[in-house]
Structure formats: structure tokens, C-alpha cells
Write a protein that holds these residues in place. Sequence first.
Motif, PDB file in Angstrom:
ATOM      1  N   LEU A   8       0.662  -1.308   0.106  1.00 18.41           N
ATOM      2  CA  LEU A   8       0.043  -0.173  -0.077  1.00 18.41           C
ATOM      3  C   LEU A   8       0.838   1.223  -0.084  1.00 18.41           C
ATOM      4  O   LEU A   8       0.285   2.590   0.137  1.00 18.41           O
ATOM      5  N   ASN A   9       2.083   0.887  -0.074  1.00 19.92           N
ATOM      6  CA  ASN A   9       3.192   2.080   0.006  1.00 19.92           C
ATOM      7  C   ASN A   9       3.012   3.065   1.063  1.00 19.92           C
ATOM      8  O   ASN A   9       3.012   4.390   0.845  1.00 19.92           O
ATOM      9  N   LEU A  10       2.858   2.398   2.279  1.00 13.74           N
ATOM     10  CA  LEU A  10       2.505   3.519   3.399  1.00 13.74           C
ATOM     11  C   LEU A  10       4.147   4.041   3.529  1.00 13.74           C
ATOM     12  O   LEU A  10       5.081   3.548   3.518  1.00 13.74           O
ATOM     13  N   ASN A  11       3.972   5.292   4.183  1.00 13.84           N
ATOM     14  CA  ASN A  11       5.492   5.983   4.438  1.00 13.84           C
ATOM     15  C   ASN A  11       5.800   5.553   6.083  1.00 13.84           C
ATOM     16  O   ASN A  11       5.020   4.893   6.721  1.00 13.84           O
ATOM     17  N   PRO A  12       7.020   5.883   6.335  1.00 10.69           N
ATOM     18  CA  PRO A  12       7.579   5.343   7.634  1.00 10.69           C
ATOM     19  C   PRO A  12       6.518   5.860   8.839  1.00 10.69           C
ATOM     20  O   PRO A  12       6.419   4.863   9.545  1.00 10.69           O
ATOM     21  N   LEU A  13       6.248   7.016   8.767  1.00 11.35           N
ATOM     22  CA  LEU A  13       5.130   7.282   9.865  1.00 11.35           C
ATOM     23  C   LEU A  13       3.951   6.728   9.901  1.00 11.35           C
ATOM     24  O   LEU A  13       3.567   5.968  10.888  1.00 11.35           O
ATOM     25  N   GLN A  14       3.284   6.274   8.899  1.00 12.49           N
ATOM     26  CA  GLN A  14       2.039   5.280   8.793  1.00 12.49           C
ATOM     27  C   GLN A  14       2.452   3.998   9.226  1.00 12.49           C
ATOM     28  O   GLN A  14       1.751   3.301   9.919  1.00 12.49           O
ATOM     29  N   LEU A  15       3.529   3.596   8.927  1.00  8.65           N
ATOM     30  CA  LEU A  15       4.214   2.139   9.072  1.00  8.65           C
ATOM     31  C   LEU A  15       4.403   2.158  10.715  1.00  8.65           C
ATOM     32  O   LEU A  15       3.755   1.067  11.189  1.00  8.65           O
ATOM     33  N   LYS A  16       4.856   3.107  11.166  1.00 13.54           N
ATOM     34  CA  LYS A  16       5.319   2.909  12.807  1.00 13.54           C
ATOM     35  C   LYS A  16       3.864   2.988  13.434  1.00 13.54           C
ATOM     36  O   LYS A  16       3.656   2.218  14.457  1.00 13.54           O
ATOM     37  N   THR A  17       2.980   3.855  12.859  1.00 11.32           N
ATOM     38  CA  THR A  17       1.621   4.177  13.763  1.00 11.32           C
ATOM     39  C   THR A  17       0.993   2.668  13.591  1.00 11.32           C
ATOM     40  O   THR A  17       0.134   2.306  14.392  1.00 11.32           O
ATOM     41  N   LEU A  18       0.771   2.368  12.458  1.00 12.03           N
ATOM     42  CA  LEU A  18      -0.092   0.756  12.262  1.00 12.03           C
ATOM     43  C   LEU A  18       0.994  -0.190  13.230  1.00 12.03           C
ATOM     44  O   LEU A  18       0.061  -0.961  13.783  1.00 12.03           O
ATOM     45  N   THR A  19       2.074  -0.260  13.219  1.00  9.69           N
ATOM     46  CA  THR A  19       2.796  -1.221  13.916  1.00  9.69           C
ATOM     47  C   THR A  19       2.448  -1.354  15.612  1.00  9.69           C
ATOM     48  O   THR A  19       2.111  -2.015  16.219  1.00  9.69           O
ATOM     49  N   LEU A  20       2.312   0.239  15.982  1.00 10.72           N
ATOM     50  CA  LEU A  20       1.951   0.408  17.478  1.00 10.72           C
ATOM     51  C   LEU A  20       0.649  -0.021  17.643  1.00 10.72           C
ATOM     52  O   LEU A  20       0.232  -0.517  18.748  1.00 10.72           O
ATOM     53  N   PHE A  21      -0.300   0.394  16.682  1.00 10.15           N
ATOM     54  CA  PHE A  21      -1.931   0.014  16.650  1.00 10.15           C
ATOM     55  C   PHE A  21      -1.777  -1.619  16.780  1.00 10.15           C
ATOM     56  O   PHE A  21      -2.500  -2.012  17.595  1.00 10.15           O
ATOM     57  N   GLN A  22      -1.060  -2.372  15.982  1.00 12.48           N
ATOM     58  CA  GLN A  22      -1.105  -3.836  16.153  1.00 12.48           C
ATOM     59  C   GLN A  22      -0.795  -4.232  17.412  1.00 12.48           C
ATOM     60  O   GLN A  22      -1.287  -5.288  18.005  1.00 12.48           O
ATOM     61  N   ALA A  23       0.267  -3.733  17.881  1.00 11.99           N
ATOM     62  CA  ALA A  23       0.861  -4.271  19.268  1.00 11.99           C
ATOM     63  C   ALA A  23       0.054  -3.912  20.235  1.00 11.99           C
ATOM     64  O   ALA A  23      -0.517  -4.639  21.162  1.00 11.99           O
ATOM     65  N   LEU A  24      -0.657  -2.430  20.256  1.00 21.09           N
ATOM     66  CA  LEU A  24      -1.826  -2.485  21.229  1.00 21.09           C
ATOM     67  C   LEU A  24      -3.069  -3.442  21.245  1.00 21.09           C
ATOM     68  O   LEU A  24      -3.494  -3.726  22.259  1.00 21.09           O
TER      69      LEU A  24
END
Length: 114
Positions: A8-24
Motif C-alpha cells: 500500500l506504499n505506506l510512508n515510515p510514519l504510517q508504518l510505525k503508527t500501524l505497528t503500534l496499533f497492532q501491538a496495542l
Amino acid sequence: MAQKKNPLNLNPLQLKTLTLFQALAEFEDISRPLGDGEIEVMELPFTAHGNHFHLGPWLVFAQDATGLRNPAPWTVLERKGLIRGNFPVSVVLTRDGLDYETGMRRQILQGSDH
């Protein structure tokens, strides 16, 4: 054919945010399952220790968590069908959002020694 990294060509900020959502979403005390394999995260962390916060067994640096309080990555993640947001209160991860391989987990979820 191998699956494309970051299709989906997410930028680094979007990837980090999604990673944290997944962890939460892994923590039962702040998340709850919804229908169709979705999970709602009902509580988002704050950087209580200045430059970092604790997330279960991990330490997360504040610089990697700027997207949690920034509406821009939420908007993109929602537009791409990975979340449904109630910025900045809660977020629902869709099945696609839970399954998306960000490649960032080991980079931003650090082992904690305190």
C-alpha cells in the motif's frame, strides 16, 4: 511471485503508527474483539517518561510514536482500509490492518530493562 513489501506504499510514519496499533491490539485490558476479526483499541499510551513509554514488555521511543497523536497517518490508514479511527480516543483495526506486515515491529518495539 513473492508478495510485495509494503504493497500500500505506506510512508515510515504510517508504518510505525500501524505497528503500534497492532501491538496495542494484543493487550486484552485495552482492546476488545469486534465482529469480522476486527479489534478495537480503546486506550492509547502517552509518553509518560519523556522520551519513551512502556508498552507491555516493550519500550517505545516517543520519536517512533508521533503518529499516535497525529491525525495525518490515521487519515491515510483509514482511507486504505486498515483502521477505522476515532481520533485521538480509540481505533479499530480491520482484518487487513491486523494482517498488514509493516516490517517495523523489531525496530520500534524495544526490549525493556525497567
